[in-house]
Design a protein around this motif. Sequence first.
Motif, mmCIF file in Angstrom:
data_model
loop_
_atom_site.group_PDB
_atom_site.id
_atom_site.type_symbol
_atom_site.label_atom_id
_atom_site.label_comp_id
_atom_site.label_asym_id
_atom_site.label_seq_id
_atom_site.Cartn_x
_atom_site.Cartn_y
_atom_site.Cartn_z
ATOM 1 N N LEU A 1 0.858 -1.187 0.000
ATOM 2 C CA LEU A 1 0.000 0.000 0.000
ATOM 3 C C LEU A 1 0.896 1.240 0.000
ATOM 4 C CD1 LEU A 1 -3.122 0.589 0.153
ATOM 5 C CD2 LEU A 1 -2.731 1.081 2.572
ATOM 6 N N PRO A 2 1.491 1.563 -1.152
ATOM 7 C CA PRO A 2 2.425 2.695 -1.196
ATOM 8 C C PRO A 2 1.697 4.013 -0.981
ATOM 9 C CG PRO A 2 1.911 1.960 -3.399
ATOM 10 C CD PRO A 2 1.283 0.962 -2.472
ATOM 11 N N GLU A 3 2.451 4.982 -0.491
ATOM 12 C CA GLU A 3 1.901 6.330 -0.352
ATOM 13 C C GLU A 3 1.567 6.884 -1.731
ATOM 14 O OE1 GLU A 3 3.244 10.699 1.471
ATOM 15 O OE2 GLU A 3 4.430 8.890 1.883
ATOM 16 N N ARG A 4 0.433 7.546 -1.834
ATOM 17 C CA ARG A 4 0.020 8.140 -3.103
ATOM 18 C C ARG A 4 0.612 9.535 -3.258
ATOM 19 N NH1 ARG A 4 -4.974 9.456 -3.434
ATOM 20 N NH2 ARG A 4 -5.579 9.133 -1.272
ATOM 21 N N SER A 5 1.075 9.839 -4.460
ATOM 22 C CA SER A 5 1.511 11.188 -4.807
ATOM 23 C C SER A 5 0.377 11.832 -5.579
ATOM 24 C CB SER A 5 2.778 11.128 -5.669
ATOM 25 O OG SER A 5 3.145 12.419 -6.085
ATOM 26 N N GLU A 6 -0.335 12.749 -4.909
ATOM 27 C CA GLU A 6 -1.579 13.271 -5.466
ATOM 28 C C GLU A 6 -1.571 14.794 -5.507
ATOM 29 O OE1 GLU A 6 -5.885 13.618 -3.536
ATOM 30 O OE2 GLU A 6 -5.322 11.544 -4.007
ATOM 31 N N PRO A 7 -1.855 15.383 -6.663
ATOM 32 C CA PRO A 7 -1.943 16.852 -6.718
ATOM 33 C C PRO A 7 -3.082 17.361 -5.839
ATOM 34 C CG PRO A 7 -1.896 15.880 -8.923
ATOM 35 C CD PRO A 7 -2.115 14.761 -7.958
ATOM 36 N N ALA A 8 -2.886 18.512 -5.225
ATOM 37 C CA ALA A 8 -3.918 19.086 -4.355
ATOM 38 C C ALA A 8 -5.198 19.380 -5.117
ATOM 39 C CB ALA A 8 -3.390 20.352 -3.693
ATOM 40 N N ASP A 9 -5.078 19.665 -6.405
ATOM 41 C CA ASP A 9 -6.256 20.014 -7.196
ATOM 42 C C ASP A 9 -6.717 18.860 -8.096
ATOM 43 O OD1 ASP A 9 -4.104 20.086 -8.943
ATOM 44 O OD2 ASP A 9 -4.867 21.819 -10.065
ATOM 45 N N PHE A 10 -6.419 17.630 -7.714
ATOM 46 C CA PHE A 10 -6.789 16.466 -8.528
ATOM 47 C C PHE A 10 -8.280 16.467 -8.843
ATOM 48 C CE2 PHE A 10 -8.172 12.112 -9.221
ATOM 49 C CZ PHE A 10 -7.174 11.545 -10.000
ATOM 50 N N ASP A 11 -9.118 16.585 -7.816
ATOM 51 C CA ASP A 11 -10.569 16.547 -8.042
ATOM 52 C C ASP A 11 -11.033 17.748 -8.850
ATOM 53 O OD1 ASP A 11 -11.181 14.111 -6.596
ATOM 54 O OD2 ASP A 11 -10.711 15.227 -4.776
ATOM 55 N N ALA A 12 -10.504 18.920 -8.537
ATOM 56 C CA ALA A 12 -10.893 20.125 -9.274
ATOM 57 C C ALA A 12 -10.488 20.019 -10.741
ATOM 58 C CB ALA A 12 -10.263 21.357 -8.632
ATOM 59 N N PHE A 13 -9.323 19.436 -11.003
ATOM 60 C CA PHE A 13 -8.850 19.254 -12.374
ATOM 61 C C PHE A 13 -9.846 18.434 -13.185
ATOM 62 C CE2 PHE A 13 -6.633 16.569 -15.464
ATOM 63 C CZ PHE A 13 -5.931 17.492 -16.219
ATOM 64 N N TRP A 14 -10.300 17.318 -12.622
ATOM 65 C CA TRP A 14 -11.208 16.455 -13.362
ATOM 66 C C TRP A 14 -12.621 17.025 -13.423
ATOM 67 C CZ3 TRP A 14 -9.825 13.419 -16.935
ATOM 68 C CH2 TRP A 14 -8.525 12.892 -16.920
ATOM 69 N N GLU A 15 -13.034 17.706 -12.390
ATOM 70 C CA GLU A 15 -14.345 18.373 -12.453
ATOM 71 C C GLU A 15 -14.354 19.438 -13.554
ATOM 72 O OE1 GLU A 15 -14.931 19.805 -8.513
ATOM 73 O OE2 GLU A 15 -15.194 17.786 -7.667
ATOM 74 N N ARG A 16 -13.272 20.220 -13.622
ATOM 75 C CA ARG A 16 -13.168 21.238 -14.661
ATOM 76 C C ARG A 16 -13.108 20.606 -16.044
ATOM 77 N NH1 ARG A 16 -8.574 23.116 -17.057
ATOM 78 N NH2 ARG A 16 -7.201 22.341 -15.388
ATOM 79 N N THR A 17 -12.324 19.564 -16.185
ATOM 80 C CA THR A 17 -12.182 18.900 -17.476
ATOM 81 C C THR A 17 -13.523 18.391 -17.988
ATOM 82 O OG1 THR A 17 -9.884 18.259 -17.060
ATOM 83 C CG2 THR A 17 -11.112 16.938 -18.656
ATOM 84 N N LEU A 18 -14.265 17.704 -17.132
ATOM 85 C CA LEU A 18 -15.537 17.138 -17.573
ATOM 86 C C LEU A 18 -16.583 18.223 -17.797
ATOM 87 C CD1 LEU A 18 -15.690 13.908 -15.389
ATOM 88 C CD2 LEU A 18 -14.936 14.143 -17.760
#
Length: 320
Positions: free
Chosen positions: A14-31
């Motif tokens: 279960l490695p630590e995830r490297s996740e952008p702070a705006d991951f959800d916002a990025f995909w919400e904006r994209t869609l």
Amino acid sequence: MFVDMPLAQLREYLPERSEPADFDAFWERTLAETRTHDLAPEFTPVASPLTTAEVFDVTFAGFGGHPIKGWLLLPRQAAGPVPCVVEYQGYGGGRGLPIDWLLWPSLGYAVLAMDSRGQGAGGWRRGDTADPYPGSGPTTPGVMTSGIHDPDAYYYRRLYTDAVRAVEAARAHPQVGAVAVGGASQGGAIALAVSALVPGLACAFLDVPFMCHIRHATEITGEYPYAEIAAYCRAFKEKVEPVFQTLAYFDGVNFAARAATPALFSVGLQDGITPPSTVFAAYNHYAGEKDIKVYPYNGHEGGESAHAMERIAKAGKALG
């Protein structure tokens, strides 16, 4: 040969995830940007010698409103809406021909096989969809580094968005009921992203998924397509960190942590293309109901026909 950790370690990995702070916002904006374009699904009947399935040539608006192709096969003489599996393509492949997609209609389900923009000329399954996005910059041959300098320009932003729209196109057809998604390798990566981005899916078939735990993958395998990233980093040494900052928006591990879709994974322990630890990293982070089938003496081909039977059994429970 076995190419990664022992199975007991993989099950706990279960490695630590490297996740952008705006991951959800990025995909919400994209869609949200994509949905400003009318989906405009078209289902054009195609004359076919097939006696068990009706065939439709599909076109719908994907990322940027670009036209995306696919095939829809419906079981002939189906009474009312039927469940549908949206299938995504492995790396370099396209939608092929209708006869490539007979499994699900043979079981009484529909299938929508989405083309992959800009792919399908590698010799194993043809494609019919261009990628008209401009300004991608220098790339290694293949699509892995196309637009990798900027998350907004990266190829997989377009492909994953097309995949979400493929589900919306399937749902728009009056003879389609519940929808599942699936694919192997790149197709598994796409289905994994969609399992997090689209609510209300019946299930997801995630076979030997690519694009998971990506930086780790580039460190433990020299196989393509991950080798495309390594080649790019050799050429642009000053861009190594920005490359992986871009890829974090597309890493299946980050989608897995958000997914609620019931999922069936598969992994081959001798897979040097999508090493087992990358698959288990996504599986162990997967937030929804899940199971994984392990094939110790298989590589990237996964469980082959035996695993197709596992998919069929899962579909019977999830889709009816």
